[in-house]
Every structure is written in structure tokens, then in C-alpha cells.
Design an enzyme around this catalytic site. Structure first.
Site, PDB file in Angstrom:
ATOM      1  CG  ASP A  99       0.216  -0.244   2.446  1.00 16.43           C
ATOM      2  OD1 ASP A  99       1.164  -0.040   2.533  1.00 16.43           O
ATOM      3  OD2 ASP A  99      -0.794  -0.953   3.433  1.00 16.43           O
ATOM      4  CD  GLU A 121       0.942  -6.632   3.326  1.00 17.57           C
ATOM      5  OE1 GLU A 121       1.003  -5.522   2.728  1.00 17.57           O
ATOM      6  OE2 GLU A 121       1.847  -7.665   4.403  1.00 17.57           O
ATOM      7  CD  GLU A 135       0.670   3.935   4.720  1.00 16.14           C
ATOM      8  OE1 GLU A 135      -0.161   5.002   5.739  1.00 16.14           O
ATOM      9  OE2 GLU A 135       1.771   4.690   4.334  1.00 16.14           O
ATOM     10  CG  HIS A 216       7.434   3.541  10.345  1.00 10.15           C
ATOM     11  ND1 HIS A 216       6.323   3.861   8.493  1.00 10.15           N
ATOM     12  CD2 HIS A 216       6.895   2.363   9.884  1.00 10.15           C
ATOM     13  CE1 HIS A 216       5.807   3.149   8.324  1.00 10.15           C
ATOM     14  NE2 HIS A 216       6.504   2.031   9.402  1.00 10.15           N
ATOM     15  NE  ARG A 218       4.077   9.268   4.538  1.00 11.56           N
ATOM     16  CZ  ARG A 218       4.753  10.318   3.949  1.00 11.56           C
ATOM     17  NH1 ARG A 218       4.600  11.692   3.610  1.00 11.56           N
ATOM     18  NH2 ARG A 218       5.653   9.825   3.336  1.00 11.56           N
ATOM     19  CG  HIS A 248      11.680   5.499   9.146  1.00  8.97           C
ATOM     20  ND1 HIS A 248      11.992   6.057   8.127  1.00  8.97           N
ATOM     21  CD2 HIS A 248      11.214   3.690   8.516  1.00  8.97           C
ATOM     22  CE1 HIS A 248      10.976   5.297   7.642  1.00  8.97           C
ATOM     23  NE2 HIS A 248      10.703   4.077   7.956  1.00  8.97           N
TER      24      HIS A 248
HETATM   25  C1  UD1 Z   1       7.443   4.911   3.721  1.00 11.50           C
HETATM   26  C2  UD1 Z   1       5.560   3.937   2.937  1.00 11.50           C
HETATM   27  C3  UD1 Z   1       4.614   3.467   3.886  1.00 11.50           C
HETATM   28  C4  UD1 Z   1       5.791   2.491   5.115  1.00 11.50           C
HETATM   29  C5  UD1 Z   1       6.752   2.548   4.640  1.00 11.50           C
HETATM   30  C6  UD1 Z   1       7.888   1.820   5.877  1.00 11.50           C
HETATM   31  C7  UD1 Z   1       4.612   5.916   1.947  1.00 11.50           C
HETATM   32  C8  UD1 Z   1       3.312   6.696   1.503  1.00 11.50           C
HETATM   33  N1  UD1 Z   1       4.409   5.516   2.926  1.00 11.50           N
HETATM   34  O1  UD1 Z   1       6.938   5.635   4.567  1.00 11.50           O
HETATM   35  O2  UD1 Z   1       3.859   3.251   3.927  1.00 11.50           O
HETATM   36  O3  UD1 Z   1       4.964   1.551   5.215  1.00 11.50           O
HETATM   37  O4  UD1 Z   1       8.168   3.591   3.779  1.00 11.50           O
HETATM   38  O5  UD1 Z   1       9.286   2.620   5.921  1.00 11.50           O
HETATM   39  O6  UD1 Z   1       4.480   5.072   0.540  1.00 11.50           O
HETATM   40  N2  UD1 Z   1      14.528   8.159   4.259  1.00 11.50           N
HETATM   41  C9  UD1 Z   1      15.688   8.338   4.231  1.00 11.50           C
HETATM   42  N3  UD1 Z   1      16.467   6.663   3.616  1.00 11.50           N
HETATM   43  C10 UD1 Z   1      15.835   6.167   3.070  1.00 11.50           C
HETATM   44  C11 UD1 Z   1      14.202   6.046   3.575  1.00 11.50           C
HETATM   45  C12 UD1 Z   1      13.829   6.911   4.142  1.00 11.50           C
HETATM   46  O7  UD1 Z   1      16.723   8.727   3.948  1.00 11.50           O
HETATM   47  O8  UD1 Z   1      16.059   4.330   3.263  1.00 11.50           O
HETATM   48  C13 UD1 Z   1      13.752   9.845   4.466  1.00 11.50           C
HETATM   49  C14 UD1 Z   1      13.498  10.081   3.557  1.00 11.50           C
HETATM   50  O9  UD1 Z   1      14.332  12.201   3.386  1.00 11.50           O
HETATM   51  C15 UD1 Z   1      12.284  10.199   3.266  1.00 11.50           C
HETATM   52  C16 UD1 Z   1      11.802  10.142   4.467  1.00 11.50           C
HETATM   53  O10 UD1 Z   1      12.793   8.951   4.871  1.00 11.50           O
HETATM   54  O11 UD1 Z   1      11.964  11.243   2.006  1.00 11.50           O
HETATM   55  C17 UD1 Z   1       9.879   9.844   3.846  1.00 11.50           C
HETATM   56  O12 UD1 Z   1       9.600   8.994   2.984  1.00 11.50           O
HETATM   57  P1  UD1 Z   1       9.109   7.982   2.253  1.00 11.50           P
HETATM   58  O13 UD1 Z   1       9.525   6.650   1.470  1.00 11.50           O
HETATM   59  O14 UD1 Z   1       7.957   9.365   2.058  1.00 11.50           O
HETATM   60  O15 UD1 Z   1       8.143   7.872   4.054  1.00 11.50           O
HETATM   61  P2  UD1 Z   1       8.234   6.961   4.783  1.00 11.50           P
HETATM   62  O16 UD1 Z   1       7.283   7.308   5.995  1.00 11.50           O
HETATM   63  O17 UD1 Z   1       9.277   6.140   4.691  1.00 11.50           O
HETATM   64  N1  UDP Z   2      12.880  -4.196   9.815  1.00 12.38           N
HETATM   65  C1  UDP Z   2      14.407  -4.393  10.027  1.00 12.38           C
HETATM   66  N2  UDP Z   2      15.698  -3.243  10.149  1.00 12.38           N
HETATM   67  C2  UDP Z   2      14.556  -2.009  11.134  1.00 12.38           C
HETATM   68  C3  UDP Z   2      12.962  -2.248  11.115  1.00 12.38           C
HETATM   69  C4  UDP Z   2      12.590  -3.157  10.271  1.00 12.38           C
HETATM   70  O1  UDP Z   2      15.037  -4.602   8.108  1.00 12.38           O
HETATM   71  O2  UDP Z   2      15.237  -1.422  11.713  1.00 12.38           O
HETATM   72  C5  UDP Z   2      12.193  -5.014   8.845  1.00 12.38           C
HETATM   73  C6  UDP Z   2      11.382  -5.312   9.291  1.00 12.38           C
HETATM   74  O3  UDP Z   2      11.600  -6.870   9.834  1.00 12.38           O
HETATM   75  C7  UDP Z   2      10.039  -5.613   9.124  1.00 12.38           C
HETATM   76  C8  UDP Z   2      10.093  -3.969   7.740  1.00 12.38           C
HETATM   77  O4  UDP Z   2      11.400  -3.949   8.196  1.00 12.38           O
HETATM   78  O5  UDP Z   2      10.401  -7.195   7.427  1.00 12.38           O
HETATM   79  C9  UDP Z   2       9.071  -3.700   7.827  1.00 12.38           C
HETATM   80  O6  UDP Z   2       9.038  -2.367   8.249  1.00 12.38           O
HETATM   81  P1  UDP Z   2       8.908  -0.509   8.401  1.00 12.38           P
HETATM   82  O7  UDP Z   2       7.978  -0.891   9.625  1.00 12.38           O
HETATM   83  O8  UDP Z   2       9.247   0.136   7.791  1.00 12.38           O
HETATM   84  O9  UDP Z   2       7.305  -0.688   7.494  1.00 12.38           O
HETATM   85  P2  UDP Z   2       5.424  -1.015   7.309  1.00 12.38           P
HETATM   86  O10 UDP Z   2       6.168  -2.459   7.687  1.00 12.38           O
HETATM   87  O11 UDP Z   2       5.216   0.228   8.491  1.00 12.38           O
HETATM   88  O12 UDP Z   2       5.482  -1.063   6.063  1.00 12.38           O
END
Ligand code: UD1
Ligand code: UDP
Length: 379
Positions: A99, A121, A135, A216, A218, A248
Site C-alpha cells: 500500500d 498482500e 496507505e 515511523h 505518518r 527510521h
Molecule cells: C513509506 C510508506 C509507508 C511504509 C514505510 C515503510 C508511503 C506513502 N509510505 O513511508 O507506507 O510503511 O515507507 O518504512 O508510501 N528516508 C531516507 N532513507 C531511506 C528511507 C527514507 O533518508 O532509506 C527519509 C527521506 O528523507 C524520505 C523520508 O524518509 O523523504 C520519508 O520516506 P517516504 O518513503 O516518503 O515515507 P515513509 O515514512 O518511509
Molecule cells: N526492519 C528492518 N530493519 C529495521 C526495522 C525493520 O529490516 O531496522 C524490517 C522488519 O523486519 C519488517 C519491515 O522492516 O519486515 C517493516 O518495515 P517498516 O516498519 O518500515 O514498514 P511497514 O511494515 O510498517 O510498512
């Protein structure tokens, strides 16, 4: 022999990579399919950690991540970027998972080209469009376009039936996260050094009861994150307890946690762990405290009580099985619930039973067979 079916698998974040690598491995091992991988890199570092361990080299990498990216800019660049890749690859089918913005944009780009999109999923619903946000709406949009819906559980299949999705297109497969967890556990058993990087922390916290934390969402930004930080400070006042919190990379999480939790003796704020090390954390933790989706699925499989810092969940199976509990984000409630688990053995034992409501580790194999049936190719 007929031409293999070209499947474009599109993903961009850490959890999608974890839940899709078993499907990619299975597709790549099957001559009936040609598997092309496109990553949006909505996440950069956290995605690359998974690609490395799963040894996946993307055929296309859109590299869309920007620091602190907005949903509007992200979605716009995803849709145009993925569309261009589709025009080049000309896939027969597209697979997306879950999602995220990448999954929703990938499905939409496929629909605009009338390419069938299959959803891994499928059918998770909280029935609240702001929890989780965005999501819940992303997955409904994907559900409106998907050809095959791979529902992880009967509950998710039932949710799709309520939305009048043709039952012939819905298949209960289990969740591929369990396949991923089995795969990584086997890798660690064969090569323990893959998860040995927590040794220093384990020594520092020897004799303490470890609580693993991730956060993490939002909808928890702002007041929710402040409350979570307050709860962790209070829990860490207990001399018998230690918190390990891989933070995160989202700046909205890091700002609060670094400000509020740095320098505490019993709290280790660490960088995101790669998957083998996170699996290790799941194993050494006595309790998981999280707002993550994936962790709600992994913790029950390992018999670890998981307190979910959310108001609702689209994964009621863990709650019904008794391994997960919704605690919201009030500091008061989180501290009370953690204290109960730490101080009341009966309460702890009632939650700490291994359950696998999310699958048996064979989901990717099932998905690939269902795809083969759909395109009319026998093994
Ligand atoms: C995203 C997904 C969320 C998912 C989550 C898993 C959307 C809208 N949200 O949220 O559904 O649960 O990923 O973790 O698709 N960033 C880094 N490096 C990384 C990753 C993130 O620097 O490797 C920082 C960046 O500043 C980025 C911010 O995190 O802009 C947010 O990332 P984004 O993918 O927009 O949203 P998440 O909150 O990670
Ligand atoms: N995870 C990881 N390293 C971390 C934290 C989480 O590999 O430091 C893995 C965890 O095992 C799970 C997935 O990341 O499989 C969950 O991701 P996240 O919580 O970012 O997203 P969500 O599942 O809420 O979409």
C-alpha cells in the site's frame, strides 16, 4: 516452447523489498516467467540494505527519493517514472505489493496501459482512511484495478468479498513476509556473522530485559512521536530494562527521537538494521513495541508479544491470536502495558506463544503457481 511471460515487479521501500524478494526469487527460478525488476527507490538506504542481502540487482532504478519528500512530489515522480519504464519494458503483467505510494503509482501506470496488475498482500483494511494514512486509500485504489488479489489471510479475502471483488480472482496465499523470515533465519543459521553486529550492544545490556522499538507512521508524527519518546524515557528508568531502537530514516522520526532519547544509559538509538540484524533483534527482544505493519506479522511468528502503537490495525489476526495488542500512542498507556508484561508472568506468557496466522512460508511458491495457472502455462 511458448515465450515466457514478462512480469514487471515494481517496489520502492524496505517492507515491499522484504515481502517481494521471495516472489522475485521464485519467478527468476521459473522458466515460464521472465522477471524484470523496477525499483522506484522511494527509500534509498533502507531499500538497498534489502536488495544486498537478497542479492537482487534491479533492471531499472528510478532513484526518486528526496530528503523529507512530500506525498505530492513523490507520487508525481513515481507515476511518470514508472510509466516510462513500462513503455520500455512492455510487460505482460505487473506485480505490486501492499500500500505504498510506489505500489499505488505502479498499479495506476499499469492500468493506464491496460496491463493486468496483480496485488501481493491484498485486502488489508482498517476501514479508516486516516489510519494508516495514506496507505488505507492506496490499497483500495490498487484493489479497484487488480486482476489477481493475493490475500494473506481469510480475513483479508473476506474484506475483498465485502467490496464485491470477484471471488475467482481472490486467492489466500499467506503473507510472503513469513517466507522472507524463514529465508533470512536459514541464512543466519548457516552464516552467523550475518547477524553478529549487535554483539557489543548485547554485551552492554547483558542481564537486562530487552524491548525492541520501531516507529515511523505518518499519522503518529508530532504529538504521537512525542508521546512515544516520553514512554520510552520512562520505561528506560527501570534498571532491569534496556531499549534497542533502530530509528527510521524519516526526518520526522529522527528529529524527535534524537532530541528526546539521546544519551540515556538504557536506550540504544541505532541506525536502521539490515534484515538479518533485525531478525536477531526480534529474537533477543522480550517485547516489541512498534507501529510497523511488518513487525506485527513477524513478532507473532516468533512468539514475541507485540504492543502496537496505533488506534486501529488492518492486521487483526495477531490481536485475535493474542500475540499482539493495540495500545495507541498515549505515553501513559504504553508504560502501563509494558510494565504489565514485564511484571506479570501470567500476562506475559499469555501473549508469548508462537502463532503463524500470517502464513507458512510457502506464499511465494503459491503466488507463482497461481500466476502460471492464470496465464495458462502448466509446470
Ligand atoms: C513509506 C510508506 C509507508 C511504509 C514505510 C515503510 C508511503 C506513502 N509510505 O513511508 O507506507 O510503511 O515507507 O518504512 O508510501 N528516508 C531516507 N532513507 C531511506 C528511507 C527514507 O533518508 O532509506 C527519509 C527521506 O528523507 C524520505 C523520508 O524518509 O523523504 C520519508 O520516506 P517516504 O518513503 O516518503 O515515507 P515513509 O515514512 O518511509
Ligand atoms: N526492519 C528492518 N530493519 C529495521 C526495522 C525493520 O529490516 O531496522 C524490517 C522488519 O523486519 C519488517 C519491515 O522492516 O519486515 C517493516 O518495515 P517498516 O516498519 O518500515 O514498514 P511497514 O511494515 O510498517 O510498512
Amino acid at each position: 516452447m511458448t515465450q515466457p511471460t514478462r512480469i514487471l515487479v515494481i517496489f520502492g521501500t524496505r517492507p515491499e523489498a522484504i515481502k517481494l524478494f521471495p516472489v522475485i526469487h521464485a519467478l527468476k527460478a521459473d522458466p515460464r516467467f521472465e522477471c524484470v525488476v523496477c525499483v522506484s527507490a522511494q527509500h534509498r538506504q533502507m531499500l538497498d540494505q534489502v536488495l544486498d542481502i537478497a542479492r537482487i540487482v534491479p533492471d531499472h532504478d528510478l532513484d526518486v527519493m528526496q530528503p523529507d519528500q512530500t506525498l505530492d512530489a513523490l507520487t508525481a515522480s513515481l507515476l511518470t517514472g514508472i510509466g516510462k519504464v513500462m513503455d520500455q519494458v512492455k510487460p505482460d503483467r505487473v506485480i505490486v505489493q501492499g500500500d505504498t505510494a510506489t505500489a499505488m503509482s505502479g498499479a495506476l501506470a499499469a492500468y493506464y496501459r491496460k496491463v493486468p496488475v496483480d496485488h501481493v498482500e491484498a485486502g488489508l483494511r482498517s476501514n479508516n482512511i486516516y489510519h494508516p494514512w495514506p496507505e488505507e486509500v492506496n490499497r483500495k485504489i490498487i484493489g479497484a484495478m487488480a486482476r489477481l488479489h493475493f490475500a494473506p489471510t481469510e480475513t483479508s479475502a473476506t474484506a475483498l468479498a465485502k467490496e464485491n471483488v470477484d471471488p475467482a480472482r481472490v486467492h489466500v496465499t499467506g503473507n510472503t513476509v513469513i517466507d522472507a523470515l524463514h529465508w533470512v533465519s536459514a541464512r543466519i543459521e548457516a552464516q552467523p556473522h550475518l547477524a553478529a553486529g549487535l554483539a557489543d550492544l548485547e554485551a552492554r545490556f547483558a542481564g537486562k530485559r530487552i524491548i525492541g522499538v520501531t516507529s515511523h507512521r505518518r499519522e503518529n508524527f508530532g504529538e504521537g512521536m512525542e508521546q512515544i519518546a516520553t514512554a520510552i524515557r520512562r520505561i528506560a528508568e527501570r534498571p532491569d530494562t534496556a531499549v534497542i531502537f533502530p530509528v527510521h530514516l524519516n526526518p520526522n522520526v529522527r528529529r524527535v527521537m534524537n532530541e528526546r532519547l539521546s544519551g540515556l544509559d538504557n536506550v540504544a538509538l541505532i541506525e536502521p538494521l539490515d534484515y538479518p540484524h533485525f531478525a536477531r533483534l526480534l529474537n533477543i527482544a522480550e517485547i516489541m513495541l512498534t507501529d510497523s505493519g511488518g513487525v506485527q506479522e513477524e513478532a507473532p511468528a516468533l512468539g514475541k508479544p507485540v504492543l502496537v502503537m496505533r488506534e486501529t490495525t488492518e492486521r487483526p489476526e495477531g490481536v485475535e491470536a493474542g500475540t499482539a495488542k493495540l495500545v495507541g500512542t498515549s505515553a501513559e498507556t504504553i508504560v502501563t502495558e509494558i510494565s504489565t508484561l514485564l511484571d506479570d508472568t501470567v500476562a506475559y506468557e499469555a501473549m508469548a506463544r508462537a502463532h503463524n496466522p500470517f502464513g507458512d512460508g510457502q506464499s511465494a511458491r503459491r503466488i507463482v503457481e497461481l500466476l502460471a495457472n492464470e496465464i495458462g502455462q502448466e509446470a
